[in-house]
Design an enzyme around this catalytic site. Structure first.
Site, PDB file in Angstrom:
ATOM      1  N   TYR A  50       0.859  -1.191   0.000  1.00 17.74           N
ATOM      2  CA  TYR A  50       0.000   0.000   0.000  1.00 17.74           C
ATOM      3  C   TYR A  50       0.888   1.231   0.000  1.00 17.74           C
ATOM      4  O   TYR A  50       1.846   1.317   0.771  1.00 17.74           O
ATOM      5  CB  TYR A  50      -0.886   0.004   1.250  1.00 17.74           C
ATOM      6  CG  TYR A  50      -1.804   1.208   1.344  1.00 17.74           C
ATOM      7  CD1 TYR A  50      -2.865   1.373   0.455  1.00 17.74           C
ATOM      8  CD2 TYR A  50      -1.597   2.184   2.316  1.00 17.74           C
ATOM      9  CE1 TYR A  50      -3.707   2.471   0.539  1.00 17.74           C
ATOM     10  CE2 TYR A  50      -2.441   3.290   2.404  1.00 17.74           C
ATOM     11  CZ  TYR A  50      -3.490   3.424   1.511  1.00 17.74           C
ATOM     12  OH  TYR A  50      -4.322   4.526   1.603  1.00 17.74           O
ATOM     13  N   ASP A  77       9.356   2.812   0.112  1.00 15.07           N
ATOM     14  CA  ASP A  77       8.264   3.463   0.830  1.00 15.07           C
ATOM     15  C   ASP A  77       8.401   3.090   2.302  1.00 15.07           C
ATOM     16  O   ASP A  77       8.011   1.998   2.726  1.00 15.07           O
ATOM     17  CB  ASP A  77       6.913   3.020   0.265  1.00 15.07           C
ATOM     18  CG  ASP A  77       5.755   3.708   0.980  1.00 15.07           C
ATOM     19  OD1 ASP A  77       6.009   4.429   1.967  1.00 15.07           O
ATOM     20  OD2 ASP A  77       4.599   3.520   0.556  1.00 15.07           O
ATOM     21  N   LYS A  94       3.843   9.035   9.055  1.00 21.74           N
ATOM     22  CA  LYS A  94       3.636   8.436  10.390  1.00 21.74           C
ATOM     23  C   LYS A  94       4.602   8.974  11.456  1.00 21.74           C
ATOM     24  O   LYS A  94       4.427  10.096  11.892  1.00 21.74           O
ATOM     25  CB  LYS A  94       3.636   6.909  10.246  1.00 21.74           C
ATOM     26  CG  LYS A  94       2.491   6.519   9.283  1.00 21.74           C
ATOM     27  CD  LYS A  94       2.161   5.084   9.117  1.00 21.74           C
ATOM     28  CE  LYS A  94       0.890   4.987   8.265  1.00 21.74           C
ATOM     29  NZ  LYS A  94       0.928   4.071   7.179  1.00 21.74           N
TER      30      LYS A  94
END
Ligand SMILES: *Cc1c(COP(=O)(O)O)cnc(C)c1O
Length: 438
Positions: A144, A246, A274
Site C-alpha cells: 500500500y 516506501d 507516520k
C-alpha cells in the site's frame, strides 16, 4: 463491555460521513460491529466515550512510537502554539528538520516535507518520472502506498481488507501505468521489464520507478528477503530505474535508519510519514540530491503545499526525531518488548496446537490466521479473515485493542509495560482458545 455512547455516535456519524469514518479501516467492517469513539490516549492505553480502557496496538496506525501523548512532544507543541500556527513562509525548524533526517538516514541528501504519506509517494513517483523521462512504474501486489489513483491497483491495507484493492474511479490510463510484480519474487520483476522493453519500439524500458515497502506492513507484516532487495537494487541500477523505498511505516519504526539500515541497501528515493510527524499530519520524500534537485523551485517537477512544513507539525516531528537521535537505546527496548510478546504468543499457539504464522520485524508484527508461513502476498491472503474478526472481538472484550483488520501490523510502543504485555499474552491465549471452542 458498554458501547452505548459509541453506538449512538456512530448512528449520527453515518448520516454525515461516508461509512461514519474519515478513513476506511477505522470502521469495523471486516471484523463486524461498529467502531468505538475514542476520547483520550495516554501511553499504551486509549479510552473510549463509554469509559472503556484498552491496551492498544494501533498507535494511530504507526506514528506513536512513544505511545500516546508523550510529554516531550506535548511540550514542543505547546511552545510552538505560542508563536502562531502557520506562516506560509520558511521557518528555521524546517531546516533543522531536514538536516536531522539526513543525519539519521544517510541516503537522504535532500528532502521535501508534505502532509501525508500519500502525498509523499505521489510526489516521489512524479519526481522519478521527471528525472528519468519515463512514465510507467512497478509496484508489488499487496503493498500500500497511499490512495493516489495509480497506486490503487491490487493495493494492500484497507483497500485489501475491504475487498476493493483495485478501486473504481481509477482511469484505464492510470491503471496502465502501473506494472504489478510479486513481492519477494525477483523473476516477476525481470519478466515485467523484459515485456515492457519488447513492447517499446526503442527496445528500452519505459519504467521510471520501482516502489516497494522494504518490510511490508499493509498485507500484514511480511519481510522482504535480503537477496530479493539486493537484486532489485542491482536491476534498478542496470535499467536506469529509480528505486523508491516506501518507508512511511518502517521509517524510524524498525530502526533509526529505517528498513534500509537493516538491509544495508541504499534506495534512490525514500518516502516517510507516520512517526516523522510525531502524531501530526506529516509526510516527506527525499534521497539523492541529483534527483531531488528536479523538484520545484530548484527544478521543473512541480510539487507544493499550503501547509507543508507547518510549524506545529514540524515541532512535533522534530521532537520525536530528536528523541530518537538522543536515545538510540529506544530500538533495543522496543526489540525486547516485542520479542517478549512474540515469545508469549508463540508459546500460546504451541500449547493450543495452532500453527498460525506470526511475523515480526522489530516493533511491528502480525498474527496471520493461516497455517504455515506468510512470506508473500499469496500466502498472506490465505488467512482466515472471518476467524481474525472473531479473534479481534475476543481480544477487545478482554481490553486489548488490535487493528480491526487482518492485513495490518500491530505496533508496540516504548510505553507498553511488562504488565501490558502479560495481559495481552493472557488475553491471546484465552481468545485463541475461545475460537477453538466455537
Ligand atoms: C500509511 C502508509 C501510506 C499512506 O500514508 P497516509 O499518511 O495514510 O497517506 C503509504 N505507504 C505506506 C507504506 C504506509 O504504511
Amino acid at each position: 463491555m458498554k458501547t452505548f455512547k459509541s453506538e449512538s455516535l456512530f448512528k449520527e456519524a453515518v448520516k454525515y460521513i461516508p461509512g461514519g469514518v474519515n478513513s476506511p479501516v477505522r470502521a469495523f467492517k471486516s471484523v463486524g460491529g461498529n467502531p468505538l469513539f475514542i476520547t483520550k490516549g495516554e501511553g499504551s492505553k486509549i479510552y473510549d466515550v463509554d469509559g472503556n480502557e484498552f491496551i492498544e496496538y494501533i498507535g494511530s496506525w504507526g506514528p506513536h512510537l512513544f505511545g500516546h501523548n508523550p510529554p516531550f512532544i506535548k511540550e514542543a507543541l505547546l511552545k510552538a502554539f505560542e508563536n502562531g500556527t502557520s506562516f506560509g513562509a520558511p521557518t528555521e525548524l524546517e531546516v533543522k528538520m531536514a538536516k536531522l533526517i539526513s543525519e539519521l538516514v544517510p541516503s537522504i541528501e535532500m528532502i521535501r516535507m508534505v502532509n501525508s504519506g500519500t502525498e509523499a509517494t505521489m510526489s516521489a513517483i512524479r519526481t522519478a518520472r521527471g528525472y528519468t523521462g519515463k512514465e510507467k512504474f512497478i509496484k508489488f501486489e499487496g503493498c500500500y502506498h497511499g490512495h493516489a489513483d495509480y497506486f490503487l491497483i491490487k493495493a494492500g491495507s484497507g483497500a485489501l481488507t475491504l475487498g476493493i484493492p483495485t478501486s473504481p474511479g481509477v482511469t484505464k490510463g492510470n491503471a496502465a501505468d502501473t506494472l504489478l510484480a510479486d513481492y519477494n519474487d525477483i523473476d516477476s520483476v525481470k519478466k515485467l521489464i523484459l515485456q515492457n522493453k519488447s513492447a517499446n519500439q526503442t527496445g528500452r524500458n519505459d519504467i521510471a520507478a520501482v516502489i516497494i515497502e522494504p518490510i511490508a506492513g499493509n498485507m500484514g507484516v511480511v519481510r522482504a528477503s535480503n537477496t530479493f532487495l539486493t537484486e532489485l537494487r542491482e536491476i534498478c541500477n542496470e535499467e536506469n530505474i529509480v528505486l523508491i523505498f516506501d518507508e512511511v511505516m518502517t521509517g524510524f519504526r524498525v530502526a533509526r535508519g529505517g528498513a534500509q539500515e537493516i538491509f544495508n541497501i541504499i534506495p534512490d528515493l525514500t518516502t516517510f510519514g507516520k512517526i516523522i510527524g510525531g502524531g501530526l499530519p506529516v509526510g516527506a520524500f527525499g534521497g539523492k540530491k541529483e534527483i531531488m534537485e528536479m523538484v520545484a523551485p530548484s527544478g521543473p517537477v512541480y510539487q507544493a503545499g499550503t501547509l507543508s512544513g507547518n510549524p506545529l507539525a514540524m515541532a512535533a516531528g522534530f521532537a520525536a526525531l530528536t528523541y530518537i537521535k538522543d536515545h538510540p537505546e529506544v530500538y533495543t527496548l522496543l526489540e525486547e518488548k516485542s520479542a517478549y510478546l512474540e515469545n508469549g504468543i508463540k508459546e500460546n499457539l504451541k500449547s493450543l496446537k495452532k500453527h498460525y504464522a506470526f511475523n515480526r520485524v522489530g516493533s511491528m508484527s502480525t498474527l496471520f490466521f493461516v497455517e504455515g508461513e506468510a512470506n508473500n502476498f499469496k500466502s498472506a491472503v490465505k488467512s482466515d479473515t472471518a476467524l481474525y474478526g472473531k479473534y479481534f472481538h475476543e481480544m477487545l472484550i478482554r481490553g486489548i485493542y488490535l487493528a480491526p483488520a487482518q492485513f495490518e501490523a500491530a505496533f508496540i510502543s516504548t510505553e507498553h509495560t511488562k504488565e501490558d504485555l502479560d495481559k495481552t499474552i493472557k488475553a491471546n491465549y484465552q481468545a485463541v482458545e475461545a475460537l477453538t471452542k466455537k
